[in-house]
Design a protein around this motif. Structure first.
Motif, PDB file in Angstrom:
ATOM      1  N   GLN A 237     -10.573   5.294   1.165  1.00 40.62           N
ATOM      2  CA  GLN A 237      -9.321   4.711   1.635  1.00 40.62           C
ATOM      3  C   GLN A 237      -9.398   3.197   1.648  1.00 40.62           C
ATOM      4  N   GLN A 238     -10.533   2.661   2.079  1.00 37.69           N
ATOM      5  CA  GLN A 238     -10.718   1.210   2.093  1.00 37.69           C
ATOM      6  C   GLN A 238     -10.650   0.628   0.689  1.00 37.69           C
ATOM      7  N   LYS A 239     -11.302   1.266  -0.244  1.00 35.61           N
ATOM      8  CA  LYS A 239     -11.342   0.750  -1.606  1.00 35.61           C
ATOM      9  C   LYS A 239      -9.958   0.766  -2.251  1.00 35.61           C
ATOM     10  N   ILE A 240      -9.197   1.815  -2.011  1.00 38.49           N
ATOM     11  CA  ILE A 240      -7.851   1.906  -2.573  1.00 38.49           C
ATOM     12  C   ILE A 240      -6.947   0.817  -1.991  1.00 38.49           C
ATOM     13  N   ALA A 241      -7.134   0.541  -0.685  1.00 38.81           N
ATOM     14  CA  ALA A 241      -6.333  -0.488  -0.019  1.00 38.81           C
ATOM     15  C   ALA A 241      -6.870  -1.888  -0.274  1.00 38.81           C
ATOM     16  N   ASN A 242      -8.012  -1.991  -0.985  1.00 41.15           N
ATOM     17  CA  ASN A 242      -8.676  -3.274  -1.206  1.00 41.15           C
ATOM     18  C   ASN A 242      -8.891  -4.016   0.109  1.00 41.15           C
ATOM     19  N   SER A 243      -9.345  -3.260   1.097  1.00 43.03           N
ATOM     20  CA  SER A 243      -9.559  -3.815   2.426  1.00 43.03           C
ATOM     21  C   SER A 243     -10.965  -4.359   2.545  1.00 43.03           C
TER      22      SER A 243
END
Length: 261
Positions: A237-243
């Motif tokens: 989820q973090q990677k998809i959101a570029n967080s």
């Protein structure tokens, strides 16, 4: 082609990006991992145990032997493998509309492949290029709004989702691009062995960096399977959101810090 797929599958299993900051209570395993359902939990747990056996017998011993190598060799190997993975990251930058990042990563690839001797030396970082961020086709599907589907544990491959599994097949095609750019069209500098070794080496390099962290996670987990599931889904989820925020997980650079402590 068959050999390419086999080596790629082994690399994917070894480099499954699961990371954690655990405590004795292992509260993470009790938390909801978003809206992703574990539709096949019984089968997934059995597959998870099977993968643990493979890791204990084969992959962990190889990774421990790799850690014995001098640090400059391991650093250079990791740099070169990261550089080559740009051939998957760059097209995903474009597909996600991140044209600036695509340009930066293209520049990094050109500089490190030439001046940096196939990426062994991260010259691009030294001359001011931004930090490298990996992208893959599973992330691109997520950015495009494709749902995750059910959580899956694949034999050898490890934690995944329906969406990431579809993306993994596209990543394998990215491996074919690597092969065509190097081995097929530039045999003066590359051989078949270089290609296969790079795919397997990528997984071994990541596993070697994470030996202690994986062991701590397993030791401190009330339910190791649930912890891995939760952390994998959070990380994706973090990677998809570029967080850039670290939400009870750590990225590859954090693993480096742990290793060097």
């Amino acid at each position: 082609m068959k050999k390419i797929i086999l080596i790629s599958l082994m690399s994917l299993m070894l480099s499954t990006n699961v990371s954690a900051d655990t405590d004795g209570e292992n509260s993470l395993s009790k938390k909801n991992s978003g809206d992703v359902k574990d539709c096949f939990e019984g089968v997934n747990r059995a597959t998870f145990k099977f993968n643990q056996v493979l890791d204990n017998i084969i992959f962990e011993p190889v990774a421990k032997a790799y850690r014995v190598l001098p640090s400059p060799i391991r650093t250079g190997t990791g740099n070169a493998l990261d550089n080559l993975s740009n051939l998957v990251t760059i097209p995903n930058n474009v597909l996600q509309g991140e044209f600036t990042k695509a340009g930066v990563n293209t520049g990094r690839f050109i500089v490190n492949t030439t001046v940096g001797v196939i990426g062994i030396f991260d010259v691009a970082k030294k001359i001011g290029f931004p930090e490298y961020e990996k992208e893959d086709y599973g992330q691109t599907l997520g950015v495009m709004g494709v749902g995750t589907g059910c959580y899956i544990v694949l034999p050898v491959l490890g934690p995944s989702t329906v969406r990431d599994t579809v993306g993994s097949f596209a990543n394998l095609l990215g491996g074919d691009v690597w092969y065509n750019v190097t081995v097929a069209n530039n045999t003066q500098h590359f051989s078949d062995f270089d290609y296969y070794a790079s795919r397997l080496g990528s997984g071994i390099d990541f596993r070697a960096k994470n030996i202690d962290s994986f062991e701590n996670l397993e030791k401190n987990s009330m339910d190791f399977y649930a912890s891995v599931r939760s952390l994998y889904l959070q990380d994706r989820q973090q990677k998809i959101a570029n967080s850039n925020a670290i939400i009870e997980t750590q990225n590859d650079s954090d693993w480096e810090e742990i290793e060097n402590q």
